[in-house]
Design an enzyme around this catalytic site. Structure first.
Site, PDB file in Angstrom:
ATOM      1  N   GLN A 172      -4.352  -1.060   9.748  1.00  0.00           N
ATOM      2  CA  GLN A 172      -4.391  -2.395   9.164  1.00  0.00           C
ATOM      3  C   GLN A 172      -5.019  -3.393  10.136  1.00  0.00           C
ATOM      4  O   GLN A 172      -4.676  -3.433  11.319  1.00  0.00           O
ATOM      5  CB  GLN A 172      -2.959  -2.835   8.781  1.00  0.00           C
ATOM      6  CG  GLN A 172      -2.878  -4.154   8.042  1.00  0.00           C
ATOM      7  CD  GLN A 172      -3.504  -4.133   6.648  1.00  0.00           C
ATOM      8  OE1 GLN A 172      -3.652  -3.085   6.027  1.00  0.00           O
ATOM      9  NE2 GLN A 172      -3.897  -5.287   6.154  1.00  0.00           N
ATOM     10  N   LYS A 203       0.843  -1.207   0.000  1.00  0.00           N
ATOM     11  CA  LYS A 203       0.000   0.000   0.000  1.00  0.00           C
ATOM     12  C   LYS A 203       0.875   1.252   0.000  1.00  0.00           C
ATOM     13  O   LYS A 203       0.651   2.189  -0.780  1.00  0.00           O
ATOM     14  CB  LYS A 203      -0.929  -0.005   1.231  1.00  0.00           C
ATOM     15  CG  LYS A 203      -2.042  -1.048   1.137  1.00  0.00           C
ATOM     16  CD  LYS A 203      -2.842  -1.199   2.434  1.00  0.00           C
ATOM     17  CE  LYS A 203      -3.844  -2.340   2.291  1.00  0.00           C
ATOM     18  NZ  LYS A 203      -4.643  -2.611   3.489  1.00  0.00           N
ATOM     19  N   ASP A 254     -10.874   3.381   4.295  1.00  0.00           N
ATOM     20  CA  ASP A 254     -11.305   1.981   4.249  1.00  0.00           C
ATOM     21  C   ASP A 254     -12.832   1.875   4.139  1.00  0.00           C
ATOM     22  O   ASP A 254     -13.349   0.814   3.784  1.00  0.00           O
ATOM     23  CB  ASP A 254     -10.892   1.272   5.553  1.00  0.00           C
ATOM     24  CG  ASP A 254      -9.592   0.495   5.431  1.00  0.00           C
ATOM     25  OD1 ASP A 254      -9.337  -0.061   4.348  1.00  0.00           O
ATOM     26  OD2 ASP A 254      -8.851   0.444   6.435  1.00  0.00           O
TER      27      ASP A 254
HETATM   28  N1  GUN Z   1      -7.043  -6.325   6.378  1.00  0.00           N
HETATM   29  C1  GUN Z   1      -7.429  -7.045   5.297  1.00  0.00           C
HETATM   30  N2  GUN Z   1      -8.004  -6.241   4.361  1.00  0.00           N
HETATM   31  C2  GUN Z   1      -7.978  -4.990   4.879  1.00  0.00           C
HETATM   32  C3  GUN Z   1      -8.418  -3.738   4.393  1.00  0.00           C
HETATM   33  O1  GUN Z   1      -8.972  -3.600   3.293  1.00  0.00           O
HETATM   34  N3  GUN Z   1      -8.203  -2.672   5.227  1.00  0.00           N
HETATM   35  C4  GUN Z   1      -7.625  -2.798   6.447  1.00  0.00           C
HETATM   36  N4  GUN Z   1      -7.476  -1.696   7.196  1.00  0.00           N
HETATM   37  N5  GUN Z   1      -7.208  -3.949   6.926  1.00  0.00           N
HETATM   38  C5  GUN Z   1      -7.380  -5.040   6.144  1.00  0.00           C
END
Ligand code: GUN
Length: 285
Positions: free
Chosen positions: A97, A53, A120
């Site tokens: 995350q 990311k 998100d």
């Molecule tokens: N863990 C797995 N997928 C995601 C996501 O799309 N966002 C976040 N913050 N954590 C994740």
């Protein structure tokens, strides 16, 4: 039948090019998009996701910050970090995350993120806006799946869509987005009886179970569109999805590979959401 591949890498490349151009224009106007990613602990898979990311942000010309916190971080310390980022005007998007270590409340942490920086789309106000058909931020993975379907030219109006897996991150928002696009949606969960019968009715099948190769070709309707959200590491170190690709591709018309399908699109839509956050903050000021 051998299915055509929906190539998430190629689709992402063209979208990211447009995003980078918009980011450059915003930067020139003194509004460089900024994303902060918070990683608590050392979960190996999360470390890879977070690195991807941050690197995608940098390539698109965004400001990108990674805030690493130890696995024994307290709830108060994590909330203080979120508060600091909420107040930072150079940061337009905040992503914590998941999963968090078990002693932390992911719900309370998500609710602490300013909803206009919740790229998100997990905050209850953003989940509510999505539910009522007025989304501000769409969660990145389902948003990426919708973009793939749109760019592949799949007509969702009246289609039977079946989503397997009912998480807040993927399944539930995916069902909402498909519904709003005109599909008739079935949302299956781990208690669903006769999963095979539901799958076999699907014109569009979205699989997000976290169980390697769980959906096999005999469960798929001939000519279906199969979207595999899963990413699992096998004993030999290779990655595979929740769909058994080799048998499914003989039945489906379209299928996403793993890796190289939904994964890159998720990151692309994170960039898109961050860009939308900046553009909205400009309108507001
Ligand atoms: N863990 C797995 N997928 C995601 C996501 O799309 N966002 C976040 N913050 N954590 C994740």
């Amino acid at each position: 039948m051998t299915a055509q591949i929906i190539d998430g890498v190629a689709l992402s490349a063209s979208i990211r090019e447009q995003i980078a151009q918009r980011a450059a224009a915003l930067t020139a106007a003194g509004r460089r998009p900024g994303l902060a990613v918070v990683l608590v602990g050392e979960d190996p898979a999360s470390q890879v996701y977070v690195r991807n990311k941050v690197s995608a942000c940098e390539k698109a010309g965004f400001k990108s910050e990674l805030h690493r916190m130890p696995a024994d971080t307290t709830q108060a310390a994590l909330l203080a970090k979120v508060d600091e980022l909420n107040k930072d005007s150079s940061i337009h998007g905040i992503l914590v995350q998941l999963p968090l270590p078990a002693h932390l409340s992911s719900h309370d942490v998500i609710e602490a993120i300013a909803s206009e920086k919740d790229v998100d789309g997990f905050h209850v106000s953003n989940a509510g806006l999505l539910m009522t058909g007025k989304p501000l931020f769409r969660p990145c993975t389902p948003y990426g799946v919708m973009k793939m379907l749109e760019l592949t030219g799949i007509n969702l109006r009246g289609a039977e869509a079946v989503v397997i897996g009912a998480s807040n991150i993927v399944g539930k928002p995916q069902a909402m987005l498909l519904l709003q696009a005109g599909a008739t949606v079935t949302l299956c969960n781990s208690k669903t009886k006769d999963l095979k019968a539901h799958c076999q009715r699907a014109d569009v099948l979205v699989v997000a179970t976290g169980r390697a190769k769980m959906i096999t070709g005999d469960m798929i309707k001939p000519g279906a569109v199969v979207i595999d959200v899963g990413i699992n590491r096998m004993d030999d170190g290779k990655l595979c999805g929740d769909v058994d690709f080799d048998s499914a591709k003989e039945v489906a018309a379209w299928i996403t590979p793993v890796p190289g399908g939904v994964g890159p699109m998720t990151i692309t839509m994170l960039l898109q959401n961050t860009l939308e956050a900046v553009e909205r903050s400009e309108v507001a000021s």
